[in-house]
Each structure stands twice: as structure tokens, then as C-alpha cells.
Write a protein that holds these residues in place. Structure first.
Motif, PDB file in Angstrom:
ATOM      1  N   GLU A   6       0.758  -1.064  -0.021  1.00 40.07           N
ATOM      2  CA  GLU A   6       0.185  -0.173  -0.111  1.00 40.07           C
ATOM      3  C   GLU A   6       0.866   1.292   0.091  1.00 40.07           C
ATOM      4  N   CYS A  22      -2.627   0.194  -3.937  1.00 42.65           N
ATOM      5  CA  CYS A  22      -2.117  -1.161  -3.179  1.00 42.65           C
ATOM      6  C   CYS A  22      -1.725  -1.865  -4.602  1.00 42.65           C
ATOM      7  N   TRP A  36     -10.340  -3.264   0.982  1.00 39.68           N
ATOM      8  CA  TRP A  36      -9.802  -2.389   1.823  1.00 39.68           C
ATOM      9  C   TRP A  36     -10.341  -2.500   3.171  1.00 39.68           C
ATOM     10  N   ARG A  72     -10.006  -0.504  -9.687  1.00 43.85           N
ATOM     11  CA  ARG A  72      -8.828  -1.302  -9.903  1.00 43.85           C
ATOM     12  C   ARG A  72      -8.381  -1.022 -11.629  1.00 43.85           C
ATOM     13  N   CYS A  96      -4.780  -3.372   2.257  1.00 44.73           N
ATOM     14  CA  CYS A  96      -5.588  -3.939   1.128  1.00 44.73           C
ATOM     15  C   CYS A  96      -5.431  -5.439   1.378  1.00 44.73           C
TER      16      CYS A  96
END
Length: 125
Positions: A6, A22, A36, A72, A96
Motif C-alpha cells: 500500500e 495497493c 480495503w 482497480r 488492502c
């Protein structure tokens, strides 16, 4: 071996924003849901948000809904947490975690397979 690292934490005033990242290695990133969590001294680890392997599904804790956004980038093996309108009660170590995607999204920390070391977020009033 699997590593989740992270970054992006820091000190911010109430009402401010931070973006956590992350970076994952050692696993097939697109085969995992990514979550998370956060933990404050003396408190149990708390679910914050989770995103599906494709990014198409997300879930949030009620305490952060409307202020935080999880996303993501599978090409970069990275998951993000955009945190806006931060409050002092958001102060915590943010971690994460990954969960094998075929098991679906999860909000319990014991459902996750791998964890990062965490990044400190401090929100001053």
C-alpha cells in the motif's frame, strides 16, 4: 510469493482527499477480488470497500458510502481507494487484501487470503 504494498497515506485536514494505492505481485491479479480494510488502535479491523475481479461490482461500508471510491487497474495489478470529504474518524491504518474471485465479494477479514502491511491515514480536525 504474494506481496501487496500500500501507498498514498498521510496527514490531511478534515474535508480533504487522499488516494491510496495497493500494488500486487506474485498472484494472478485478475483472479482476485480486492478489498480495503482499516484498523485504529484499540479497535477491530473494519471493512471499508471491495471490488470484483473485473471492477464491475463494488461494495462499501455505510460509513464511507458516497465519500470513498474503490477501483482497480488489472493492467497495472493495482487497486485504488479514492477518499474524499475525509473526517477525523477515518483516521486508521488502511490495509488492502485479496480474496479469490470465485468465492465472490466479502466483507469479513477472515475471508481474505493475502494482506498488505498497511498505510497510515491521519485526518486532523
Amino acid at each position: 510469493q504474494v506481496q501487496l504494498v500500500e501507498s498514498g497515506g498521510g496527514l490531511v485536514q478534515a474535508g480533504g482527499s487522499l488516494r491510496l494505492s495497493c500494488a500486487a505481485s506474485g498472484l494472478t491479479f485478475s483472479s482476485y477480488s480486492m478489498g480495503w480494510f482499516r484498523q485504529s488502535p484499540g479497535k477491530e479491523r473494519e471493512f471499508v470497500a471491495v471490488v470484483s475481479w473485473s471492477g464491475g461490482r463494488t461494495e462499501y461500508a455505510d460509513s464511507v458510502k458516497g465519500r470513498f471510491t474503490i477501483s482497480r487497474d488489472n493492467a497495472k495489478n493495482t487497486v485504488y481507494l479514492q477518499m474524499n470529504s475525509l473526517k477525523p474518524e477515518d483516521t486508521a491504518v488502511y490495509l488492502c487484501a485479496s480474496r479469490y474471485a470465485l468465492r465472490g465479494l466479502g466483507q469479513k477479514d477472515d475471508e481474505y487470503d493475502y494482506w498488505g502491511q498497511g498505510t497510515q491515514v491521519t485526518v486532523s480536525s
